[in-house]
Design a protein around this motif. Structure first.
Motif, mmCIF file in Angstrom:
data_model
loop_
_atom_site.group_PDB
_atom_site.id
_atom_site.type_symbol
_atom_site.label_atom_id
_atom_site.label_comp_id
_atom_site.label_asym_id
_atom_site.label_seq_id
_atom_site.Cartn_x
_atom_site.Cartn_y
_atom_site.Cartn_z
ATOM 1 N N MET A 83 30.767 25.862 38.505
ATOM 2 C CA MET A 83 32.033 25.345 38.033
ATOM 3 C C MET A 83 32.948 25.082 39.219
ATOM 4 N N ASN A 84 33.689 24.021 39.099
ATOM 5 C CA ASN A 84 34.677 23.702 40.129
ATOM 6 C C ASN A 84 36.068 23.932 39.554
ATOM 7 N N PHE A 85 36.900 24.552 40.358
ATOM 8 C CA PHE A 85 38.261 24.851 39.931
ATOM 9 C C PHE A 85 39.218 24.148 40.871
ATOM 10 N N ARG A 86 40.287 23.613 40.304
ATOM 11 C CA ARG A 86 41.255 22.870 41.100
ATOM 12 C C ARG A 86 42.411 23.723 41.580
ATOM 13 N N SER A 87 42.590 24.885 40.961
ATOM 14 C CA SER A 87 43.726 25.715 41.343
ATOM 15 C C SER A 87 43.404 27.182 41.080
ATOM 16 N N MET A 88 44.216 28.033 41.656
ATOM 17 C CA MET A 88 44.063 29.467 41.465
ATOM 18 C C MET A 88 44.345 29.844 40.009
ATOM 19 N N ASP A 89 45.318 29.192 39.390
ATOM 20 C CA ASP A 89 45.634 29.476 37.983
ATOM 21 C C ASP A 89 44.441 29.145 37.092
ATOM 22 N N GLU A 90 43.796 28.052 37.382
ATOM 23 C CA GLU A 90 42.609 27.659 36.622
ATOM 24 C C GLU A 90 41.495 28.693 36.802
ATOM 25 N N PHE A 91 41.316 29.154 38.031
ATOM 26 C CA PHE A 91 40.288 30.154 38.288
ATOM 27 C C PHE A 91 40.653 31.495 37.652
ATOM 28 N N TRP A 92 41.929 31.830 37.631
ATOM 29 C CA TRP A 92 42.371 33.106 37.069
ATOM 30 C C TRP A 92 41.919 33.240 35.607
ATOM 31 N N GLY A 93 42.059 32.174 34.832
ATOM 32 C CA GLY A 93 41.605 32.207 33.442
ATOM 33 C C GLY A 93 40.112 32.478 33.344
ATOM 34 N N PHE A 94 39.342 31.809 34.201
ATOM 35 C CA PHE A 94 37.893 32.046 34.230
ATOM 36 C C PHE A 94 37.595 33.481 34.672
ATOM 37 N N TYR A 95 38.279 33.927 35.719
ATOM 38 C CA TYR A 95 38.057 35.269 36.256
ATOM 39 C C TYR A 95 38.304 36.319 35.181
ATOM 40 N N MET A 96 39.387 36.160 34.454
ATOM 41 C CA MET A 96 39.696 37.129 33.414
ATOM 42 C C MET A 96 38.693 37.075 32.266
ATOM 43 N N SER A 97 38.125 35.906 32.001
ATOM 44 C CA SER A 97 37.102 35.818 30.959
ATOM 45 C C SER A 97 35.849 36.592 31.367
ATOM 46 N N GLN A 98 35.649 36.758 32.655
ATOM 47 C CA GLN A 98 34.509 37.514 33.161
ATOM 48 C C GLN A 98 34.801 39.014 33.229
ATOM 49 N N HIS A 99 36.018 39.391 32.877
ATOM 50 C CA HIS A 99 36.456 40.793 32.889
ATOM 51 C C HIS A 99 37.084 41.125 31.542
ATOM 52 N N SER A 100 36.408 40.756 30.472
ATOM 53 C CA SER A 100 36.982 40.892 29.133
ATOM 54 C C SER A 100 37.001 42.332 28.634
ATOM 55 N N LYS A 101 36.124 43.169 29.130
ATOM 56 C CA LYS A 101 36.068 44.558 28.669
ATOM 57 C C LYS A 101 36.964 45.445 29.540
ATOM 58 N N PRO A 102 37.760 46.279 28.901
ATOM 59 C CA PRO A 102 38.628 47.180 29.670
ATOM 60 C C PRO A 102 37.842 48.055 30.648
ATOM 61 N N SER A 103 36.642 48.455 30.283
ATOM 62 C CA SER A 103 35.827 49.288 31.183
ATOM 63 C C SER A 103 35.501 48.550 32.472
ATOM 64 N N THR A 104 35.229 47.263 32.360
ATOM 65 C CA THR A 104 34.945 46.461 33.554
ATOM 66 C C THR A 104 36.150 46.443 34.473
ATOM 67 N N ARG A 105 37.307 46.225 33.885
ATOM 68 C CA ARG A 105 38.529 46.195 34.697
ATOM 69 C C ARG A 105 38.797 47.562 35.320
ATOM 70 N N ARG A 106 38.511 48.641 34.611
ATOM 71 C CA ARG A 106 38.717 49.991 35.173
ATOM 72 C C ARG A 106 37.785 50.248 36.352
ATOM 73 N N TRP A 107 36.516 49.845 36.230
ATOM 74 C CA TRP A 107 35.587 50.008 37.356
ATOM 75 C C TRP A 107 36.070 49.205 38.567
ATOM 76 N N HIS A 108 36.605 48.018 38.336
ATOM 77 C CA HIS A 108 37.153 47.225 39.437
ATOM 78 C C HIS A 108 38.338 47.946 40.077
ATOM 79 N N PHE A 109 39.192 48.506 39.236
ATOM 80 C CA PHE A 109 40.359 49.216 39.747
ATOM 81 C C PHE A 109 39.931 50.374 40.642
ATOM 82 N N VAL A 110 38.977 51.176 40.163
ATOM 83 C CA VAL A 110 38.498 52.320 40.940
ATOM 84 C C VAL A 110 37.845 51.847 42.242
#
Length: 144
Positions: free
Chosen positions: A1-28
Motif C-alpha cells: 500500500m502507498n500512503f500519501r500522508s502520515m494521517d493516512e498511514f495513521w488510520g492504517f496503523y491503528m487498524s493493525q493495532h485493533s486489539k487493546p492487548s496489542t497496543r499494551r504490548w507495544h507500550f511495554v
C-alpha cells in the motif's frame, strides 16, 4: 500500500493495532526500549544493543500471536516507528481511547464520501473495519 500522508498511514496503523492487548504490548516494548536506552547511555553502552531487540520483539510478538497480522514495520519502517511513538504518547497521557473514538467518528463521516471515479476510498474501508473491530473488542472486554 502507498500512503500519501502520515494521517493516512495513521488510520492504517491503528487498524493493525485493533486489539487493546496489542497496543499494551507495544507500550511495554517502547517503555522498556526507552529505559534500556537511558540505562545504556548512563551506565553501559552495550545495553543499547538490546533496545531494538526488546522494543520490536515485544511489538512483533503481539502482531504474530495476538493480533494475527504482519507488523506494519516490515512495509513502512519509518512511519511505523513514528506512529508507535504517537501511540505511546497517547497511551501515556490517557488519550488513546479518545483517539480510537475520533477515528471511528471520522470513518462514519467519511463513509459516504466518494473519490472522483465514484469508488469508495480504500482508506475508508480500512478505517471502517478498524472502528468495527475496536468497538466489538471493547464490548467483549467489558463483558469479560
Amino acid at each position: 500500500m502507498n500512503f500519501r500522508s502520515m494521517d493516512e498511514f495513521w488510520g492504517f496503523y491503528m487498524s493493525q493495532h485493533s486489539k487493546p492487548s496489542t497496543r499494551r504490548w507495544h507500550f511495554v516494548g517502547t517503555l522498556m526500549g526507552i529505559v534500556l536506552l537511558i540505562y545504556g547511555l548512563v551506565f553501559n553502552w552495550w545495553v543499547i544493543l538490546l533496545v531494538p531487540l526488546i522494543g520490536y520483539g515485544l511489538a512483533w510478538y503481539s502482531h504474530f500471536f495476538i493480533e494475527g497480522n504482519v507488523p506494519a514495520t516490515f512495509g513502512h519502517p519509518i512511519w511505523s516507528f513514528l506512529c508507535d511513538c504517537k501511540m505511546f504518547g497517547l497511551m501515556l497521557t490517557g488519550q488513546m481511547d479518545k483517539e480510537i473514538k475520533r477515528l471511528a467518528t471520522l470513518v462514519t463521516s467519511q463513509k459516504t464520501q466518494m473519490n472522483p471515479k465514484g469508488n469508495k476510498n480504500i482508506n475508508t474501508y480500512i478505517s471502517f473495519i478498524f472502528a468495527i473491530l475496536c468497538v466489538s473488542l471493547q464490548r467483549q472486554e467489558e463483558i469479560n
